[in-house]
Design an enzyme around this catalytic site. Structure first.
Site, PDB file in Angstrom:
ATOM      1  N   ASP A 154      59.453  22.962 107.750  1.00  0.00           N
ATOM      2  CA  ASP A 154      59.298  23.763 106.536  1.00  0.00           C
ATOM      3  C   ASP A 154      59.163  25.240 106.923  1.00  0.00           C
ATOM      4  O   ASP A 154      59.777  25.681 107.896  1.00  0.00           O
ATOM      5  CB  ASP A 154      58.076  23.268 105.754  1.00  0.00           C
ATOM      6  CG  ASP A 154      58.240  23.427 104.256  1.00  0.00           C
ATOM      7  OD1 ASP A 154      58.154  24.575 103.767  1.00  0.00           O
ATOM      8  OD2 ASP A 154      58.468  22.415 103.553  1.00  0.00           O
ATOM      9  N   ASP A 163      40.362  23.921 106.750  1.00  0.00           N
ATOM     10  CA  ASP A 163      40.360  22.480 106.475  1.00  0.00           C
ATOM     11  C   ASP A 163      40.927  21.669 107.635  1.00  0.00           C
ATOM     12  O   ASP A 163      40.766  20.436 107.661  1.00  0.00           O
ATOM     13  CB  ASP A 163      41.173  22.162 105.218  1.00  0.00           C
ATOM     14  CG  ASP A 163      40.492  22.628 103.951  1.00  0.00           C
ATOM     15  OD1 ASP A 163      39.443  23.297 104.053  1.00  0.00           O
ATOM     16  OD2 ASP A 163      41.014  22.343 102.855  1.00  0.00           O
ATOM     17  N   HIS A 186      54.654  27.350 101.421  1.00  0.00           N
ATOM     18  CA  HIS A 186      55.239  26.045 101.111  1.00  0.00           C
ATOM     19  C   HIS A 186      54.961  25.026 102.208  1.00  0.00           C
ATOM     20  O   HIS A 186      54.595  23.875 101.931  1.00  0.00           O
ATOM     21  CB  HIS A 186      56.741  26.216 100.901  1.00  0.00           C
ATOM     22  CG  HIS A 186      57.444  25.042 100.319  1.00  0.00           C
ATOM     23  ND1 HIS A 186      58.033  24.069 101.101  1.00  0.00           N
ATOM     24  CD2 HIS A 186      57.679  24.678  99.035  1.00  0.00           C
ATOM     25  CE1 HIS A 186      58.602  23.162 100.322  1.00  0.00           C
ATOM     26  NE2 HIS A 186      58.405  23.507  99.063  1.00  0.00           N
ATOM     27  N   ASN A 199      38.926  19.206 100.709  1.00  0.00           N
ATOM     28  CA  ASN A 199      38.695  20.637 100.536  1.00  0.00           C
ATOM     29  C   ASN A 199      37.240  20.980 100.852  1.00  0.00           C
ATOM     30  O   ASN A 199      36.476  20.110 101.312  1.00  0.00           O
ATOM     31  CB  ASN A 199      39.109  21.095  99.133  1.00  0.00           C
ATOM     32  CG  ASN A 199      38.235  20.503  98.028  1.00  0.00           C
ATOM     33  OD1 ASN A 199      37.189  19.899  98.283  1.00  0.00           O
ATOM     34  ND2 ASN A 199      38.661  20.686  96.788  1.00  0.00           N
ATOM     35  N   ASN A 283      65.202  19.771  93.052  1.00  0.00           N
ATOM     36  CA  ASN A 283      64.637  20.152  91.765  1.00  0.00           C
ATOM     37  C   ASN A 283      65.663  20.799  90.838  1.00  0.00           C
ATOM     38  O   ASN A 283      65.324  21.654  90.031  1.00  0.00           O
ATOM     39  CB  ASN A 283      63.477  21.142  91.969  1.00  0.00           C
ATOM     40  CG  ASN A 283      62.403  20.599  92.878  1.00  0.00           C
ATOM     41  OD1 ASN A 283      62.267  19.398  93.053  1.00  0.00           O
ATOM     42  ND2 ASN A 283      61.631  21.500  93.473  1.00  0.00           N
ATOM     43  N   ALA A 299      68.807  14.993 101.794  1.00  0.00           N
ATOM     44  CA  ALA A 299      68.227  13.753 101.276  1.00  0.00           C
ATOM     45  C   ALA A 299      69.289  12.740 100.879  1.00  0.00           C
ATOM     46  O   ALA A 299      69.005  11.540 100.791  1.00  0.00           O
ATOM     47  CB  ALA A 299      67.331  14.058 100.079  1.00  0.00           C
ATOM     48  N   SER A 356      59.382  18.584  96.478  1.00  0.00           N
ATOM     49  CA  SER A 356      58.753  19.014  97.731  1.00  0.00           C
ATOM     50  C   SER A 356      57.350  18.464  97.863  1.00  0.00           C
ATOM     51  O   SER A 356      56.872  18.198  98.971  1.00  0.00           O
ATOM     52  CB  SER A 356      58.684  20.543  97.802  1.00  0.00           C
ATOM     53  OG  SER A 356      59.926  21.109  98.097  1.00  0.00           O
TER      54      SER A 356
END
Length: 408
Positions: A154, A163, A186, A199, A283, A299, A356
């Site tokens: 990505d 985190d 992203h 979180n 999308n 894909a 995504s």
């Protein structure tokens, strides 16, 4: 205009991310699809050098580190030895001559690849575990993906995100002159869904919280990149022994267009190394207006699982693409609307929608299955994903076998 040599950095700025270009579809470079036989590859290299006068580099030249276009200097071509594919950057006239020469090569343009545009949400709050973690039953699975290598290709990763302190993280950037740090967001969001944990309030948003994260930067900080960078990332992940490879990226596909052979070669190579691949279906649809786009590339490849997005009401996301083309089927669906996950600091978290966001849910669940069945092949894990999926009252061309569910 003559395209730059493969190693010249004007390629990134001028050919891909130019704001005036209006999201170009191709980079101006070309792939030659070769025979994967080693002898045939050597003969192809000699032909490129002797007949066409090209300077040729190969991925075999990069022994210690993955291929890096900045190190190619004045090379005209890069041969991906494992894939039987050559990337060529020469003037259009020479490409035309090669097409007419009877060499037997299939010559196809290199695609520009983009993030599958995320749709921001007004709700940026988690409420306990996210709805995606609940509905996929990842919250109650006894598995965490412990010891399983999961690669996400990505825009990179914000490695210092609090985190992920103490997590096993391996990272490499395939974007010329850009380090792994994610200045887009992203990639960090997708990695958070696939491999994150909780979180700062202890609320769960990640699926495979015990996985070893492999972050491959194949898209620039502006969210776009060259197809060759993705091929480099796919090969890297497979050679590193990653069991799962997640790609929330793609290029648009026209109705009637077949899958990309270069991507399929890379996917087959990854499968041969024991790597299962999932990718975002795209999308491009507006279902509310009865507009349906085909599954995006890569894909739509037969050896890659295409992931559709659903919302918390178990309906297809308005944007989620459909199996329009025979070679581009939807395999499975996952939560992809209003997904809360990690984001580069100082924001720390963000809520987004898109295929995504659905794809890393499936990647994380695949890692849980690999932990449960440590000796399984990618084909066996794919079978488990399909068998364990929750059937939805929706067409298979929209959601495949249904909602991906974590193992018990």
């Amino acid at each position: 205009m003559q395209p730059p040599k493969l190693g010249r950095q004007t390629f990134l700025k001028d050919n891909i991310v130019s704001a005036a270009s209006g999201n170009p579809r191709y980079t101006g470079r070309y792939f030659l699809i070769l025979d994967k036989n080693n002898k045939e590859i050597l003969e192809a290299i000699r032909l490129l050098e002797k007949r066409w006068g090209l300077s040729v580099a190969t991925t075999a030249d990069f022994i210690i580190t993955p291929p890096d276009e900045t190190q190619l200097k004045d090379a005209d071509a890069l041969v991906f030895n494992e894939l039987g594919v050559a990337l060529v950057g020469v003037e259009e006239e020479k490409v035309a001559q090669m097409k007419l020469s009877g060499t037997g090569f299939l010559i196809v343009p290199e695609k520009v690849v983009y993030i599958q545009d995320e749709i921001p949400s007004e709700d940026n709050n988690s409420n306990g575990a996210t709805w995606g973690i609940h509905i996929t039953e990842a919250l109650h699975s006894p598995y965490t993906g412990a010891g399983i290598k999961v690669a996400v290709l990505d825009t990179g990763f914000h490695i210092s995100h609090p985190d992920f302190e103490g997590r096993e993280i391996t990272s490499t950037s395939f974007v010329p002159d850009e380090p792994i740090d994610d200045l887009h967001g992203h990639g960090t969001h997708c990695i958070g869904t696939a491999c994150g944990s909780v979180n700062e309030q202890g609320e769960r948003y990640g699926v495979a919280s015990g996985a070893h994260i492999y972050a491959g930067k194949v898209l620039s900080n502006l969210g776009s990149g060259a197809q060759s960078w993705i091929l480099n990332g796919m090969t890297w992940a497979a050679n590193e022994g990653c069991k799962v490879l997640s790609m929330s990226l793609g290029s648009p596909v026209s109705e009637g267009e077949s899958y990309d052979i270069a991507y399929e070669r890379a996917a087959q190579f990854a499968l041969s190394k024991g790597t299962l691949i999932v990718a975002a279906a795209g999308n491009g649809s507006q279902r509310s207006k009865n507009q349906f786009s085909p599954v995006a590339s890569p894909a739509d490849c037969p050896s890659i699982l295409a992931v559709a997005a659903i919302n918390s009401e178990l309906q297809v996301g308005d944007f989620s693409n459909r199996a329009v083309n025979p070679s581009g089927l939807i395999d499975i669906a996952a939560p992809g609307v209003d997904i809360y996950s990690s984001w580069p600091m100082p924001a720390r978290y963000q809520t987004l929608s898109g295929t995504s966001m659905a794809t890393p849910h499936v990647a994380g669940i695949a890692a849980l299955f690999f932990e449960k069945y440590p000796d399984a092949t990618p084909a066996m894990i794919e079978d488990e994903l399909r068998k364990n999926a929750r059937t939805l009252s929706l067409p298979t061309e929209d959601v495949g076998v249904g909602l991906s569910i974590a193992p018990e």
